[in-house]
Motif scaffolding. Structure first.
Motif, mmCIF file in Angstrom:
data_model
loop_
_atom_site.group_PDB
_atom_site.id
_atom_site.type_symbol
_atom_site.label_atom_id
_atom_site.label_comp_id
_atom_site.label_asym_id
_atom_site.label_seq_id
_atom_site.Cartn_x
_atom_site.Cartn_y
_atom_site.Cartn_z
ATOM 1 N N GLU A 104 0.856 -1.194 0.000
ATOM 2 C CA GLU A 104 0.000 0.000 0.000
ATOM 3 C C GLU A 104 0.889 1.240 0.000
ATOM 4 O O GLU A 104 1.391 1.651 1.043
ATOM 5 C CB GLU A 104 -0.909 0.023 1.234
ATOM 6 N N SER A 105 1.077 1.833 -1.161
ATOM 7 C CA SER A 105 1.907 3.029 -1.247
ATOM 8 C C SER A 105 1.105 4.241 -0.775
ATOM 9 O O SER A 105 -0.128 4.216 -0.756
ATOM 10 C CB SER A 105 2.367 3.245 -2.686
ATOM 11 N N LEU A 106 1.812 5.296 -0.438
ATOM 12 C CA LEU A 106 1.125 6.525 -0.040
ATOM 13 C C LEU A 106 0.215 7.034 -1.152
ATOM 14 O O LEU A 106 -0.938 7.385 -0.876
ATOM 15 C CB LEU A 106 2.117 7.599 0.412
ATOM 16 N N PRO A 107 0.654 7.064 -2.422
ATOM 17 C CA PRO A 107 -0.282 7.496 -3.470
ATOM 18 C C PRO A 107 -1.547 6.630 -3.542
ATOM 19 O O PRO A 107 -2.641 7.150 -3.764
ATOM 20 C CB PRO A 107 0.547 7.396 -4.757
ATOM 21 N N ASP A 108 -1.401 5.311 -3.329
ATOM 22 C CA ASP A 108 -2.576 4.429 -3.331
ATOM 23 C C ASP A 108 -3.495 4.742 -2.157
ATOM 24 O O ASP A 108 -4.723 4.803 -2.307
ATOM 25 C CB ASP A 108 -2.162 2.957 -3.262
ATOM 26 N N LEU A 109 -2.918 4.934 -0.980
ATOM 27 C CA LEU A 109 -3.715 5.260 0.201
ATOM 28 C C LEU A 109 -4.436 6.588 0.018
ATOM 29 O O LEU A 109 -5.615 6.719 0.386
ATOM 30 C CB LEU A 109 -2.828 5.307 1.448
ATOM 31 N N LEU A 110 -3.757 7.566 -0.558
ATOM 32 C CA LEU A 110 -4.381 8.868 -0.795
ATOM 33 C C LEU A 110 -5.507 8.773 -1.822
ATOM 34 O O LEU A 110 -6.548 9.417 -1.668
ATOM 35 C CB LEU A 110 -3.334 9.891 -1.227
ATOM 36 N N ALA A 111 -5.306 7.978 -2.860
ATOM 37 C CA ALA A 111 -6.364 7.792 -3.860
ATOM 38 C C ALA A 111 -7.596 7.163 -3.221
ATOM 39 O O ALA A 111 -8.734 7.587 -3.486
ATOM 40 C CB ALA A 111 -5.858 6.933 -5.018
ATOM 41 N N ARG A 112 -7.398 6.178 -2.349
ATOM 42 C CA ARG A 112 -8.533 5.537 -1.665
ATOM 43 C C ARG A 112 -9.212 6.515 -0.708
ATOM 44 O O ARG A 112 -10.441 6.510 -0.579
ATOM 45 C CB ARG A 112 -8.069 4.283 -0.937
ATOM 46 N N TYR A 113 -8.410 7.343 -0.034
ATOM 47 C CA TYR A 113 -8.995 8.341 0.878
ATOM 48 C C TYR A 113 -9.849 9.336 0.101
ATOM 49 O O TYR A 113 -10.987 9.608 0.478
ATOM 50 C CB TYR A 113 -7.886 9.055 1.655
ATOM 51 N N ARG A 114 -9.319 9.851 -0.985
ATOM 52 C CA ARG A 114 -10.083 10.810 -1.798
ATOM 53 C C ARG A 114 -11.362 10.181 -2.342
ATOM 54 O O ARG A 114 -12.413 10.810 -2.363
ATOM 55 C CB ARG A 114 -9.210 11.353 -2.924
ATOM 56 N N GLU A 115 -11.266 8.927 -2.782
ATOM 57 C CA GLU A 115 -12.446 8.228 -3.291
ATOM 58 C C GLU A 115 -13.478 8.037 -2.179
ATOM 59 O O GLU A 115 -14.673 8.251 -2.384
ATOM 60 C CB GLU A 115 -12.049 6.877 -3.881
ATOM 61 N N ALA A 116 -13.023 7.643 -0.990
ATOM 62 C CA ALA A 116 -13.936 7.467 0.146
ATOM 63 C C ALA A 116 -14.615 8.792 0.491
ATOM 64 O O ALA A 116 -15.820 8.821 0.777
ATOM 65 C CB ALA A 116 -13.187 6.918 1.355
ATOM 66 N N CYS A 117 -13.868 9.889 0.457
ATOM 67 C CA CYS A 117 -14.448 11.208 0.750
ATOM 68 C C CYS A 117 -15.485 11.592 -0.302
ATOM 69 O O CYS A 117 -16.555 12.117 0.041
ATOM 70 C CB CYS A 117 -13.348 12.271 0.837
ATOM 71 N N ARG A 118 -15.198 11.326 -1.573
ATOM 72 C CA ARG A 118 -16.183 11.616 -2.634
ATOM 73 C C ARG A 118 -17.447 10.783 -2.443
ATOM 74 O O ARG A 118 -18.568 11.298 -2.567
ATOM 75 C CB ARG A 118 -15.582 11.365 -4.017
ATOM 76 N N ASP A 119 -17.282 9.493 -2.132
ATOM 77 C CA ASP A 119 -18.443 8.632 -1.882
ATOM 78 C C ASP A 119 -19.230 9.122 -0.672
ATOM 79 O O ASP A 119 -20.462 9.149 -0.691
ATOM 80 C CB ASP A 119 -18.010 7.180 -1.662
ATOM 81 N N SER A 120 -18.519 9.513 0.372
ATOM 82 C CA SER A 120 -19.182 10.049 1.566
ATOM 83 C C SER A 120 -19.962 11.304 1.226
ATOM 84 O O SER A 120 -21.114 11.459 1.648
ATOM 85 C CB SER A 120 -18.144 10.375 2.648
ATOM 86 N N ASP A 121 -19.356 12.190 0.450
ATOM 87 C CA ASP A 121 -20.023 13.446 0.092
ATOM 88 C C ASP A 121 -21.317 13.217 -0.673
ATOM 89 O O ASP A 121 -22.304 13.934 -0.471
ATOM 90 C CB ASP A 121 -19.086 14.349 -0.708
ATOM 91 N N ARG A 122 -21.342 12.207 -1.536
ATOM 92 C CA ARG A 122 -22.586 11.907 -2.264
ATOM 93 C C ARG A 122 -23.692 11.474 -1.303
ATOM 94 O O ARG A 122 -24.843 11.869 -1.449
ATOM 95 C CB ARG A 122 -22.331 10.838 -3.328
ATOM 96 N N ILE A 123 -23.335 10.681 -0.315
ATOM 97 C CA ILE A 123 -24.320 10.234 0.682
ATOM 98 C C ILE A 123 -24.755 11.411 1.546
ATOM 99 O O ILE A 123 -25.944 11.601 1.804
ATOM 100 C CB ILE A 123 -23.751 9.073 1.522
ATOM 101 N N ILE A 124 -23.805 12.211 1.985
ATOM 102 C CA ILE A 124 -24.120 13.396 2.794
ATOM 103 C C ILE A 124 -25.071 14.312 2.033
ATOM 104 O O ILE A 124 -26.063 14.796 2.598
ATOM 105 C CB ILE A 124 -22.822 14.144 3.172
ATOM 106 N N ASP A 125 -24.792 14.549 0.769
ATOM 107 C CA ASP A 125 -25.636 15.440 -0.040
ATOM 108 C C ASP A 125 -27.070 14.937 -0.158
ATOM 109 O O ASP A 125 -28.002 15.733 -0.264
ATOM 110 C CB ASP A 125 -25.044 15.626 -1.440
ATOM 111 N N ASP A 126 -27.250 13.626 -0.128
ATOM 112 C CA ASP A 126 -28.579 13.039 -0.316
ATOM 113 C C ASP A 126 -29.412 12.963 0.962
ATOM 114 O O ASP A 126 -30.597 12.622 0.901
ATOM 115 C CB ASP A 126 -28.459 11.623 -0.895
ATOM 116 N N LEU A 127 -28.813 13.236 2.115
ATOM 117 C CA LEU A 127 -29.524 13.064 3.385
ATOM 118 C C LEU A 127 -29.748 14.395 4.096
ATOM 119 O O LEU A 127 -28.937 15.306 3.985
ATOM 120 C CB LEU A 127 -28.728 12.136 4.313
#
Length: 173
Positions: A104-127
């Motif tokens: 798990e490289s730092l760039p991979d971890l950061l990509a997963r973090y950004r993706e998780a934040c985007r997914d979270s934001d979509r859920i937050i926006d809908d509720l």
């Protein structure tokens, strides 16, 4: 406005939330502020710097990013969104969300973090803030989750401040 030491040179998107926002927008803005603080703290780090751990626990900057990815996924995607997202920890590996494996490289971890934040934001926006989302027990509201994740992110941003300063002297507020 008071002058402060910047979080780091690579975090121009990090802005203190505006005054007068509505409650949901304010909570989202502080969560985004914390996320951007974390991203700024790891900007420009080598793999060695990301894995530096001067503590007795498994705390490293890479581990903080991995942990906060899990926090985003758990509270917004699993609890409120009703998604089935595998967690990197369990009874045999209770610290699995804190330990970045060799593959798990730092760039991979950061990509997963950004993706998780985007997914979270979509859920937050809908509720709505009082919504309990997909839960059947109606235990947690979006308001509660936003407060919890924003505070957890801020708490770990403080850890990141110390780790980054110990590693290479980079500091900020």
């Amino acid at each position: 406005m008071a002058q402060h030491v910047p979080v780091c040179a690579d975090a121009p998107q990090r802005r203190i939330p505006k005054h007068g926002l509505g409650e949901k927008e304010m909570l989202q803005a502080w969560l985004e502020f914390g996320r951007n603080t974390i991203l700024g703290k790891v900007a420009g780090l080598s793999e060695d710097g990301a894995r530096y751990n001067p503590t007795r626990s498994n705390t490293s900057l890479a581990g903080i990013v991995k942990h906060l990815t899990t926090v985003e996924q758990h509270w917004f995607q699993v609890v409120l969104g009703g998604r089935d997202v595998p967690m990197p920890f369990g009874p045999q590996n209770p610290d699995g969300d804190w330990i970045a494996s060799a593959d798990e490289s730092l760039p991979d971890l950061l990509a997963r973090y950004r993706e998780a934040c985007r997914d979270s934001d979509r859920i937050i926006d809908d509720l709505e803030l009082d919504s309990t989302g997909a839960q059947t027990a109606d235990d947690y509201t979006l308001r509660w989750a936003l407060c919890h994740v924003a505070l957890d992110t801020a708490r770990h941003a403080g850890h990141a401040d110390l780790l980054r300063e110990q590693w290479d002297g980079a500091r900020g507020w």
